[in-house]
Write a protein that holds these residues in place. Structure first.
Motif, PDB file in Angstrom:
ATOM      1  N   UNK A   1      29.892  12.083  27.663  1.00  0.00           N
ATOM      2  CA  UNK A   1      29.510  13.486  27.699  1.00  0.00           C
ATOM      3  C   UNK A   1      28.402  13.893  26.740  1.00  0.00           C
ATOM      4  N   UNK A   2      28.180  13.095  25.696  1.00  0.00           N
ATOM      5  CA  UNK A   2      27.214  13.518  24.685  1.00  0.00           C
ATOM      6  C   UNK A   2      26.123  12.493  24.405  1.00  0.00           C
ATOM      7  N   UNK A   3      26.213  11.318  24.983  1.00  0.00           N
ATOM      8  CA  UNK A   3      25.170  10.312  24.764  1.00  0.00           C
ATOM      9  C   UNK A   3      24.534   9.915  26.090  1.00  0.00           C
ATOM     10  N   UNK A   4      25.298   9.313  26.975  1.00  0.00           N
ATOM     11  CA  UNK A   4      24.726   8.805  28.226  1.00  0.00           C
ATOM     12  C   UNK A   4      24.122   9.908  29.083  1.00  0.00           C
ATOM     13  N   UNK A   5      24.706  11.070  29.016  1.00  0.00           N
ATOM     14  CA  UNK A   5      24.226  12.214  29.793  1.00  0.00           C
ATOM     15  C   UNK A   5      22.777  12.580  29.438  1.00  0.00           C
ATOM     16  N   UNK A   6      22.376  12.322  28.195  1.00  0.00           N
ATOM     17  CA  UNK A   6      21.054  12.713  27.719  1.00  0.00           C
ATOM     18  C   UNK A   6      20.156  11.511  27.412  1.00  0.00           C
ATOM     19  N   UNK A   7      20.590  10.335  27.823  1.00  0.00           N
ATOM     20  CA  UNK A   7      19.910   9.103  27.454  1.00  0.00           C
ATOM     21  C   UNK A   7      18.447   9.062  27.907  1.00  0.00           C
ATOM     22  N   UNK A   8      18.170   9.416  29.139  1.00  0.00           N
ATOM     23  CA  UNK A   8      16.801   9.338  29.648  1.00  0.00           C
ATOM     24  C   UNK A   8      15.880  10.336  28.944  1.00  0.00           C
ATOM     25  N   UNK A   9      16.363  11.525  28.700  1.00  0.00           N
ATOM     26  CA  UNK A   9      15.567  12.527  27.991  1.00  0.00           C
ATOM     27  C   UNK A   9      15.253  12.059  26.572  1.00  0.00           C
ATOM     28  N   UNK A  10      16.254  11.453  25.920  1.00  0.00           N
ATOM     29  CA  UNK A  10      16.075  10.930  24.569  1.00  0.00           C
ATOM     30  C   UNK A  10      15.060   9.785  24.574  1.00  0.00           C
ATOM     31  N   UNK A  11      15.198   8.881  25.536  1.00  0.00           N
ATOM     32  CA  UNK A  11      14.258   7.752  25.639  1.00  0.00           C
ATOM     33  C   UNK A  11      12.818   8.226  25.809  1.00  0.00           C
ATOM     34  N   UNK A  12      12.632   9.296  26.543  1.00  0.00           N
ATOM     35  CA  UNK A  12      11.281   9.807  26.785  1.00  0.00           C
ATOM     36  C   UNK A  12      10.657  10.402  25.517  1.00  0.00           C
ATOM     37  N   UNK A  13      11.487  10.834  24.575  1.00  0.00           N
ATOM     38  CA  UNK A  13      10.975  11.503  23.381  1.00  0.00           C
ATOM     39  C   UNK A  13      10.952  10.617  22.134  1.00  0.00           C
ATOM     40  N   UNK A  14      11.793   9.577  22.096  1.00  0.00           N
ATOM     41  CA  UNK A  14      11.965   8.813  20.863  1.00  0.00           C
ATOM     42  C   UNK A  14      11.561   7.357  21.074  1.00  0.00           C
ATOM     43  N   UNK A  15      10.644   6.917  20.240  1.00  0.00           N
ATOM     44  CA  UNK A  15      10.220   5.522  20.268  1.00  0.00           C
ATOM     45  C   UNK A  15      11.365   4.643  19.753  1.00  0.00           C
ATOM     46  N   UNK A  16      11.549   3.491  20.328  1.00  0.00           N
ATOM     47  CA  UNK A  16      12.635   2.568  19.940  1.00  0.00           C
ATOM     48  C   UNK A  16      14.011   3.231  20.026  1.00  0.00           C
ATOM     49  N   UNK A  17      14.223   4.017  21.050  1.00  0.00           N
ATOM     50  CA  UNK A  17      15.461   4.794  21.179  1.00  0.00           C
ATOM     51  C   UNK A  17      16.711   3.925  21.292  1.00  0.00           C
ATOM     52  N   UNK A  18      16.590   2.729  21.819  1.00  0.00           N
ATOM     53  CA  UNK A  18      17.768   1.885  22.027  1.00  0.00           C
ATOM     54  C   UNK A  18      18.494   1.578  20.729  1.00  0.00           C
ATOM     55  N   UNK A  19      17.763   1.466  19.620  1.00  0.00           N
ATOM     56  CA  UNK A  19      18.434   1.184  18.340  1.00  0.00           C
ATOM     57  C   UNK A  19      19.360   2.332  17.937  1.00  0.00           C
ATOM     58  N   UNK A  20      19.015   3.568  18.293  1.00  0.00           N
ATOM     59  CA  UNK A  20      19.873   4.710  17.975  1.00  0.00           C
ATOM     60  C   UNK A  20      21.157   4.679  18.800  1.00  0.00           C
ATOM     61  N   UNK A  21      21.039   4.316  20.087  1.00  0.00           N
ATOM     62  CA  UNK A  21      22.230   4.195  20.931  1.00  0.00           C
ATOM     63  C   UNK A  21      23.149   3.098  20.404  1.00  0.00           C
ATOM     64  N   UNK A  22      22.570   2.009  19.941  1.00  0.00           N
ATOM     65  CA  UNK A  22      23.366   0.905  19.397  1.00  0.00           C
ATOM     66  C   UNK A  22      24.120   1.357  18.149  1.00  0.00           C
ATOM     67  N   UNK A  23      23.456   2.098  17.276  1.00  0.00           N
ATOM     68  CA  UNK A  23      24.116   2.603  16.060  1.00  0.00           C
ATOM     69  C   UNK A  23      25.284   3.511  16.435  1.00  0.00           C
ATOM     70  N   UNK A  24      25.067   4.421  17.373  1.00  0.00           N
ATOM     71  CA  UNK A  24      26.136   5.335  17.791  1.00  0.00           C
ATOM     72  C   UNK A  24      27.317   4.544  18.351  1.00  0.00           C
ATOM     73  N   UNK A  25      27.059   3.606  19.235  1.00  0.00           N
ATOM     74  CA  UNK A  25      28.138   2.825  19.864  1.00  0.00           C
ATOM     75  C   UNK A  25      28.909   1.983  18.851  1.00  0.00           C
ATOM     76  N   UNK A  26      28.212   1.455  17.849  1.00  0.00           N
ATOM     77  CA  UNK A  26      28.845   0.527  16.901  1.00  0.00           C
ATOM     78  C   UNK A  26      29.526   1.192  15.711  1.00  0.00           C
ATOM     79  N   UNK A  27      29.386   2.502  15.551  1.00  0.00           N
ATOM     80  CA  UNK A  27      29.950   3.152  14.370  1.00  0.00           C
ATOM     81  C   UNK A  27      31.073   4.137  14.673  1.00  0.00           C
ATOM     82  N   UNK A  28      31.810   3.878  15.677  1.00  0.00           N
ATOM     83  CA  UNK A  28      32.990   4.691  15.944  1.00  0.00           C
ATOM     84  C   UNK A  28      34.156   4.146  15.152  1.00  0.00           C
ATOM     85  N   UNK A  29      35.040   5.035  14.684  1.00  0.00           N
ATOM     86  CA  UNK A  29      36.223   4.541  13.964  1.00  0.00           C
ATOM     87  C   UNK A  29      37.084   3.692  14.895  1.00  0.00           C
ATOM     88  N   UNK A  30      37.742   2.711  14.312  1.00  0.00           N
ATOM     89  CA  UNK A  30      38.612   1.831  15.101  1.00  0.00           C
ATOM     90  C   UNK A  30      39.832   2.576  15.639  1.00  0.00           C
TER      91      UNK A  30
END
Length: 179
Positions: A103-132
């Motif tokens: 609801x808060x990441x994938x929904x806006x992924x394409x818009x974010x990619x269009x605006x941010x260089x190297x956007x994939x690293x930000x998605x990786x950080x978000x995915x990898x830093x959730x509490x267990x």
């Protein structure tokens, strides 16, 4: 709008039910705190949804460091409303990570990619830093910013809870940083 013996109210109208319903549910949960409008009605008429809520006094403030501290400190009142599930108020989920990503990441992924260089690293950080393990969730404003707050007589009031949900309170802090 002036109704009922000269008092001021806010009328919200929408073609879809969900945002106004979410706003109404959040206001009901926070009504005792006196930092949000009080919901008067939430109804449907001719496929239009509307709500009426009390008017909040106050002024907008500029985002200075002093005002930001006051705003964030006042946010604790909203976050003190807890629930053991995450997600939209009407449709809670059991998995914070999947709810948040869908609801808060994938929904806006394409818009974010269009605006941010190297956007994939930000998605990786978000995915990898959730509490267990989920640790209980706070009511979040969902669109926390200076535009949805008023300062009045030493207190901060909040409105426009159409995007509110239960989740990790850091989301609201990230939202104001982003805005």
């Amino acid at each position: 709008i002036k109704l009922f013996s000269g008092k001021k109210y806010i009328l919200r109208i929408s073609d879809s039910e969900e945002p106004l319903q979410n706003n109404s549910l959040a206001l009901r949960k926070l009504n005792k705190n006196r930092i949000v409008p009080k919901i008067i009605y939430f109804k449907e008429h001719n496929k239009k949804y509307y709500s009426i809520e009390t008017f909040l006094e106050g002024k907008k403030k500029t985002p200075t460091s002093t005002n930001l501290r006051r705003l964030v400190k006042s946010l604790k009142t909203i976050h003190s409303n807890k629930y053991n599930k995450c997600g939209w108020l009407e449709k809670p989920s059991n998995n914070w990570k999947s709810y948040f990503l869908e609801n808060h990441v994938y929904k806006y992924k394409e818009r974010f990619r269009a605006k941010v260089k190297d956007s994939e690293k930000y998605f990786t950080v978000v995915k990898n830093h959730f509490p267990k393990k989920d640790s209980g969730f706070s009511l979040l404003h969902g669109d926390f910013s200076f535009t949805n707050s008023l300062f009045d007589k030493g207190k901060v009031c909040f409105f426009d809870f159409e995007d509110s949900f239960y989740g990790e309170k850091e989301y609201d802090l990230a939202m104001i940083y982003y805005m």
